[in-house]
Design a protein around this motif. Structure first.
Motif, short mmCIF file in Angstrom:
data_model
loop_
_atom_site.label_atom_id
_atom_site.label_comp_id
_atom_site.label_asym_id
_atom_site.label_seq_id
_atom_site.Cartn_x
_atom_site.Cartn_y
_atom_site.Cartn_z
N PHE A 60 0.83 -1.20 0.00
CA PHE A 60 0.00 0.00 0.00
C PHE A 60 0.86 1.25 0.00
N SER A 61 1.99 1.21 0.71
CA SER A 61 2.89 2.38 0.72
C SER A 61 3.47 2.62 -0.66
N VAL A 62 3.82 1.55 -1.38
CA VAL A 62 4.32 1.70 -2.75
C VAL A 62 3.22 2.28 -3.64
N PHE A 63 2.02 1.75 -3.48
CA PHE A 63 0.88 2.23 -4.26
C PHE A 63 0.62 3.71 -3.98
N HIS A 64 0.68 4.09 -2.70
CA HIS A 64 0.44 5.48 -2.31
C HIS A 64 1.53 6.40 -2.86
N LYS A 65 2.80 5.99 -2.73
CA LYS A 65 3.91 6.80 -3.27
C LYS A 65 3.81 6.92 -4.79
N GLY A 66 3.40 5.83 -5.44
CA GLY A 66 3.26 5.86 -6.90
C GLY A 66 2.17 6.79 -7.35
N ALA A 67 1.04 6.77 -6.65
CA ALA A 67 -0.07 7.67 -7.01
C ALA A 67 0.35 9.12 -6.81
N ALA A 68 1.06 9.40 -5.72
CA ALA A 68 1.54 10.76 -5.47
C ALA A 68 2.52 11.21 -6.55
N ALA A 69 3.39 10.31 -6.97
CA ALA A 69 4.37 10.64 -8.03
C ALA A 69 3.65 10.92 -9.35
N LEU A 75 7.84 10.14 -13.01
CA LEU A 75 7.82 8.73 -13.35
C LEU A 75 8.96 8.03 -12.61
N ASN A 76 8.60 7.18 -11.66
CA ASN A 76 9.58 6.41 -10.92
C ASN A 76 9.07 4.98 -10.79
N ILE A 77 9.82 4.13 -10.10
CA ILE A 77 9.44 2.73 -10.02
C ILE A 77 8.13 2.55 -9.27
N SER A 78 7.88 3.37 -8.25
CA SER A 78 6.61 3.28 -7.52
C SER A 78 5.44 3.65 -8.43
N ALA A 79 5.63 4.67 -9.27
CA ALA A 79 4.58 5.07 -10.21
C ALA A 79 4.32 3.94 -11.21
N LEU A 80 5.38 3.32 -11.71
CA LEU A 80 5.22 2.22 -12.66
C LEU A 80 4.52 1.02 -12.01
N MET A 81 4.85 0.72 -10.77
CA MET A 81 4.18 -0.37 -10.06
C MET A 81 2.71 -0.05 -9.85
N VAL A 100 2.48 -9.64 -8.17
CA VAL A 100 3.51 -8.68 -8.59
C VAL A 100 3.84 -7.72 -7.45
N MET A 101 2.83 -7.21 -6.77
CA MET A 101 3.07 -6.27 -5.68
C MET A 101 3.78 -6.96 -4.52
N ALA A 102 3.38 -8.19 -4.20
CA ALA A 102 4.03 -8.92 -3.11
C ALA A 102 5.50 -9.20 -3.43
N LEU A 103 5.76 -9.66 -4.65
CA LEU A 103 7.15 -9.95 -5.03
C LEU A 103 8.00 -8.69 -5.10
N TYR A 104 7.42 -7.60 -5.62
CA TYR A 104 8.15 -6.34 -5.70
C TYR A 104 8.51 -5.84 -4.30
#
Length: 193
Positions: A60-69, A75-81, A100-104
């Motif tokens: 969820f933190s990756v998802f949140h950081k990606g949405a913010a980016a 465009l960063n790895i969190s945004a791509l995920m 994918v999210m669990a493995l990442y």
């Protein structure tokens, strides 16, 4: 105090590991539901809920950081995920999105631990270097000077068996030098001019 902080950091790392392993198990369960469950709306909703739980546990933190980016136009790895997981979920590939999210997230944890280990190993090697060195003065005498204050090209004296405070080359004399701060080898190496 330092010991307490190290214990707390270790406990946080353990909790993070358990959370990510649990996310991986839940993502596997989402895969099983998608593969083995009979069709129907009920099983679709159950599978999506299990996948959403795995995504929440794993990233969820990756998802949140990606949405913010993405909102900032970066465009960063969190945004791509975030795009990949959202896209997979939208097209109905929710078990794959969860996996994918669990493995990442697990890969990020492993990478962070490897970086921390490398940083600590380098710090430990640097701590082996003496903080002072004997430097040749213009009048021909030797003075003990902090290693950080020694200029490039200065001549320092390293007695046999000592660890050099700085990297350099032998310009005069010969002897065995402990070069473990540089090479990691604890056996003294013979050096000559």
């Amino acid at each position: 105090m330092r010991r307490w902080l190290e214990t707390k950091a270790w406990q946080r790392a353990q909790q993070e590991s358990v959370r990510l392993v649990l996310a991986l198990v839940v993502a596997g369960l989402a895969e099983v539901v998608a593969f083995a469950a009979p069709g129907g709306l009920f099983w679709l909703v159950v599978g999506m809920a299990v996948a959403a739980l795995a995504i929440g546990l794993a990233g969820f933190s990756v998802f949140h950081k990606g949405a913010a980016a993405l909102l900032r136009g970066q465009l960063n790895i969190s945004a791509l995920m975030t795009v990949a997981v959202s896209g997979a979920f939208i097209i109905g590939q929710w078990p794959e999105a969860a996996m994918v999210m669990a493995l990442y997230s697990l890969a990020e944890l492993i990478e962070a631990r490897a970086v921390t280990r490398a940083r600590n190993a380098i710090k430990d090697l640097l701590d082996l270097s003496p903080p002072q060195a004997e430097v040749l003065q213009p009048d021909g005498s030797w003075a003990s000077v902090p290693a950080a204050a020694i200029d490039v090209g200065a001549v320092i004296r390293v007695r046999p068996g000592e660890r050099p405070a700085l990297d350099g080359r032998v310009v005069r004399g010969h002897g065995a030098v402990d070069q473990s701060p540089v090479t990691g080898e604890s056996i003294p190496a013979e050096k000559t001019a």
